[in-house]
Design a protein around this motif. Sequence first.
Motif, PDB file in Angstrom:
ATOM      1  N   ILE A   1     -33.819  36.686  18.525  1.00 50.69           N
ATOM      2  CA  ILE A   1     -33.464  36.035  19.836  1.00 50.69           C
ATOM      3  C   ILE A   1     -33.355  34.428  19.910  1.00 50.69           C
ATOM      4  CG2 ILE A   1     -33.928  36.063  22.355  1.00 50.69           C
ATOM      5  CD1 ILE A   1     -34.593  39.361  22.042  1.00 50.69           C
ATOM      6  N   ALA A   2     -34.651  34.361  19.293  1.00 49.88           N
ATOM      7  CA  ALA A   2     -34.546  32.622  19.177  1.00 49.88           C
ATOM      8  C   ALA A   2     -33.569  32.237  18.305  1.00 49.88           C
ATOM      9  CB  ALA A   2     -36.212  32.230  18.572  1.00 49.88           C
ATOM     10  N   ALA A   3     -33.356  32.808  17.122  1.00 46.87           N
ATOM     11  CA  ALA A   3     -32.319  32.378  16.434  1.00 46.87           C
ATOM     12  C   ALA A   3     -30.942  32.243  17.197  1.00 46.87           C
ATOM     13  CB  ALA A   3     -31.848  33.211  15.000  1.00 46.87           C
ATOM     14  N   ALA A   4     -30.504  33.310  18.083  1.00 46.99           N
ATOM     15  CA  ALA A   4     -29.441  33.459  18.820  1.00 46.99           C
ATOM     16  C   ALA A   4     -29.424  32.224  19.727  1.00 46.99           C
ATOM     17  CB  ALA A   4     -29.130  34.707  19.374  1.00 46.99           C
ATOM     18  N   LYS A   5     -30.359  31.962  20.497  1.00 48.26           N
ATOM     19  CA  LYS A   5     -30.245  30.905  21.630  1.00 48.26           C
ATOM     20  C   LYS A   5     -30.127  29.672  20.952  1.00 48.26           C
ATOM     21  CE  LYS A   5     -33.326  33.054  25.001  1.00 48.26           C
ATOM     22  NZ  LYS A   5     -34.581  33.559  25.476  1.00 48.26           N
ATOM     23  N   THR A   6     -30.083  29.265  19.486  1.00 45.96           N
ATOM     24  CA  THR A   6     -29.884  28.048  19.054  1.00 45.96           C
ATOM     25  C   THR A   6     -28.521  27.662  19.291  1.00 45.96           C
ATOM     26  OG1 THR A   6     -29.716  28.804  16.821  1.00 45.96           O
ATOM     27  CG2 THR A   6     -31.974  28.108  17.456  1.00 45.96           C
ATOM     28  N   TYR A   7     -27.723  28.699  19.462  1.00 44.49           N
ATOM     29  CA  TYR A   7     -26.421  28.452  19.492  1.00 44.49           C
ATOM     30  C   TYR A   7     -25.813  28.253  21.082  1.00 44.49           C
ATOM     31  CZ  TYR A   7     -26.167  29.798  14.693  1.00 44.49           C
ATOM     32  OH  TYR A   7     -26.343  29.860  13.427  1.00 44.49           O
ATOM     33  N   ILE A   8     -26.528  28.188  21.942  1.00 44.71           N
ATOM     34  CA  ILE A   8     -26.153  28.126  23.462  1.00 44.71           C
ATOM     35  C   ILE A   8     -25.531  26.651  23.438  1.00 44.71           C
ATOM     36  CG2 ILE A   8     -26.928  27.813  25.900  1.00 44.71           C
ATOM     37  CD1 ILE A   8     -29.279  29.875  25.254  1.00 44.71           C
ATOM     38  N   ASP A   9     -24.499  26.944  24.491  1.00 44.35           N
ATOM     39  CA  ASP A   9     -23.330  25.672  24.441  1.00 44.35           C
ATOM     40  C   ASP A   9     -22.308  25.720  23.512  1.00 44.35           C
ATOM     41  OD1 ASP A   9     -24.393  25.263  27.216  1.00 44.35           O
ATOM     42  OD2 ASP A   9     -26.153  24.056  26.359  1.00 44.35           O
ATOM     43  N   THR A  10     -22.383  26.430  22.324  1.00 41.57           N
ATOM     44  CA  THR A  10     -21.387  26.427  21.212  1.00 41.57           C
ATOM     45  C   THR A  10     -19.978  26.779  21.691  1.00 41.57           C
ATOM     46  OG1 THR A  10     -23.285  26.649  19.617  1.00 41.57           O
ATOM     47  CG2 THR A  10     -20.668  26.813  19.094  1.00 41.57           C
TER      48      THR A  10
ATOM     49  N   GLN B   1     -15.140  27.329  18.576  1.00 38.89           N
ATOM     50  CA  GLN B   1     -15.907  27.140  17.182  1.00 38.89           C
ATOM     51  C   GLN B   1     -16.599  28.474  16.863  1.00 38.89           C
ATOM     52  OE1 GLN B   1     -18.851  24.018  17.598  1.00 38.89           O
ATOM     53  NE2 GLN B   1     -17.370  22.462  18.208  1.00 38.89           N
ATOM     54  N   MET B   2     -16.751  29.271  17.508  1.00 42.63           N
ATOM     55  CA  MET B   2     -17.373  30.670  17.366  1.00 42.63           C
ATOM     56  C   MET B   2     -17.023  31.738  18.118  1.00 42.63           C
ATOM     57  SD  MET B   2     -21.575  30.664  16.996  1.00 42.63           S
ATOM     58  CE  MET B   2     -21.624  29.664  15.363  1.00 42.63           C
ATOM     59  N   ASP B   3     -16.447  32.713  17.668  1.00 46.98           N
ATOM     60  CA  ASP B   3     -16.137  34.015  18.593  1.00 46.98           C
ATOM     61  C   ASP B   3     -17.375  34.791  18.630  1.00 46.98           C
ATOM     62  OD1 ASP B   3     -15.786  35.284  16.363  1.00 46.98           O
ATOM     63  OD2 ASP B   3     -13.675  35.730  16.576  1.00 46.98           O
ATOM     64  N   CYS B   4     -17.183  35.729  19.435  1.00 51.60           N
ATOM     65  CA  CYS B   4     -18.111  36.656  19.595  1.00 51.60           C
ATOM     66  C   CYS B   4     -18.801  37.252  18.436  1.00 51.60           C
ATOM     67  CB  CYS B   4     -18.002  37.791  20.439  1.00 51.60           C
ATOM     68  SG  CYS B   4     -16.472  39.122  20.014  1.00 51.60           S
ATOM     69  N   SER B   5     -18.015  37.724  17.398  1.00 47.77           N
ATOM     70  CA  SER B   5     -18.588  38.402  16.228  1.00 47.77           C
ATOM     71  C   SER B   5     -19.257  37.236  15.265  1.00 47.77           C
ATOM     72  CB  SER B   5     -17.531  39.253  15.495  1.00 47.77           C
ATOM     73  OG  SER B   5     -16.302  38.692  15.221  1.00 47.77           O
ATOM     74  N   ALA B   6     -18.519  35.921  15.179  1.00 43.18           N
ATOM     75  CA  ALA B   6     -19.093  35.190  14.326  1.00 43.18           C
ATOM     76  C   ALA B   6     -20.435  34.454  15.084  1.00 43.18           C
ATOM     77  CB  ALA B   6     -18.005  33.890  14.413  1.00 43.18           C
ATOM     78  N   PHE B   7     -20.587  34.496  16.238  1.00 43.89           N
ATOM     79  CA  PHE B   7     -22.004  34.043  16.866  1.00 43.89           C
ATOM     80  C   PHE B   7     -22.955  35.143  16.339  1.00 43.89           C
ATOM     81  CE2 PHE B   7     -24.549  35.593  20.432  1.00 43.89           C
ATOM     82  CZ  PHE B   7     -25.461  34.476  20.345  1.00 43.89           C
ATOM     83  N   THR B   8     -22.399  36.524  16.473  1.00 44.42           N
ATOM     84  CA  THR B   8     -23.821  37.269  16.200  1.00 44.42           C
ATOM     85  C   THR B   8     -23.983  37.248  14.683  1.00 44.42           C
ATOM     86  OG1 THR B   8     -22.208  39.167  15.980  1.00 44.42           O
ATOM     87  CG2 THR B   8     -23.355  38.922  18.110  1.00 44.42           C
TER      88      THR B   8
END
Length: 103
Positions: free
Chosen positions: A1-10, A14-21
């Motif tokens: 979860i902490a790793a995911a939160k580093t992408y907030i506001d991207t 630049q990053m669709d849903c599956s690229a984000f996960t």
Amino acid sequence: IAAAKTYIDTPYEQMDCSAFTQAAFAKIGRSIGRTTYKQATLGSHVSFSQAQAGDLIFWGSDSAPYHVGIYLGGGKYIASPTNGETVSIKSTTYYTPSFAIHM
């Protein structure tokens, strides 16, 4: 979860849903594939009501999921929603997932 939160506001552009996960899990050394379809075949398939924090959550059918995010618990998830939006935390109240993959 902490790793995911580093992408907030991207931006989604630049990053669709599956690229984000994919990127969030890669930050913790886990390869989950690039597409929503590939990610929906990982781990243990459970109903959304059984999802735990850190699980992948999906919208759509098992064979044709169209959106993925990461469950945070307490009815919240993080995802890259759609064009013109950014990675953000949302509520499942208005956009209830169809199923989850327990990671």
